[in-house]
Scaffold this active site. Sequence first.
Site, PDB file in Angstrom:
ATOM      1  N   ALA A 229      -3.763   3.002   4.886  1.00 57.67           N
ATOM      2  CA  ALA A 229      -3.509   1.584   4.621  1.00 57.67           C
ATOM      3  C   ALA A 229      -3.478   1.306   3.129  1.00 57.67           C
ATOM      4  O   ALA A 229      -4.084   2.026   2.334  1.00 57.67           O
ATOM      5  CB  ALA A 229      -4.574   0.712   5.287  1.00 57.67           C
ATOM      6  N   ASP A 230      -2.760   0.258   2.770  1.00 61.12           N
ATOM      7  CA  ASP A 230      -2.722  -0.177   1.379  1.00 61.12           C
ATOM      8  C   ASP A 230      -2.376  -1.657   1.343  1.00 61.12           C
ATOM      9  O   ASP A 230      -1.623  -2.148   2.198  1.00 61.12           O
ATOM     10  CB  ASP A 230      -1.694   0.609   0.572  1.00 61.12           C
ATOM     11  N   SER A 231      -2.925  -2.369   0.378  1.00 59.67           N
ATOM     12  CA  SER A 231      -2.673  -3.811   0.264  1.00 59.67           C
ATOM     13  C   SER A 231      -2.287  -4.180  -1.164  1.00 59.67           C
ATOM     14  O   SER A 231      -2.840  -3.640  -2.131  1.00 59.67           O
ATOM     15  CB  SER A 231      -3.922  -4.616   0.664  1.00 59.67           C
TER      16      SER A 231
END
Length: 208
Positions: free
Chosen positions: A77-79
């Site tokens: 995941a990455d934001s």
Amino acid sequence: MTAGGGPGDQRTVVLASASPARLSLLRQAGLAPEVVISNVDESAVRAPRVAERVALLASAKAQTVAKQQDDALVIGADSLLEFRGRALGKPADVHEARDRWQHMAGHSGVLHTGQALFDVRNGAVVSRDVAVVSTVVHFAAITSQELEAYLATGEPLAVAGAFTLDGLGAPFVRRIEGDPAAVVGLSLATLRTQLAKRHMALTDLWRR
């Protein structure tokens, strides 16, 4: 899709992220993931749109960790916060965090979270699912005193966009339009959908 299973039937879940917030979300959802940090060079991943970039980053993290697994469900995941056309990750220092908040306060941005689910069996990736969840974040006006107090905690330096909903910055967000968990770092609703595509239920992975 099974309704559940014994401990011997459960798949190993691996979180390809160093984020304590993502680990906490998964634990709250009944999972007990192992954590393997991908060490992907995020600066080397480019894309014309912010949403595309978080998808590529999530996939790269999952791919790197999946290569180290024999049988596991790997979550990457990455934001990034998109504000006025710019992609904002973690601020480099307190000065950058202050500048961001001085511009964001009273305005809105879009928090994009990319998440990838890689199914690894017998050392090979048998399926990949990459999704992007975008949430509109409306920031509150913030006084200079509040901002300096928040900066002094160090929290803004550790999170994408210099804010988070699961910490001290929550009172400075007026409202959101979308999935609050995705703003924290991982959409559990989307993970449930990704698992369903593999004919698995999230409840199958419960460790409680």
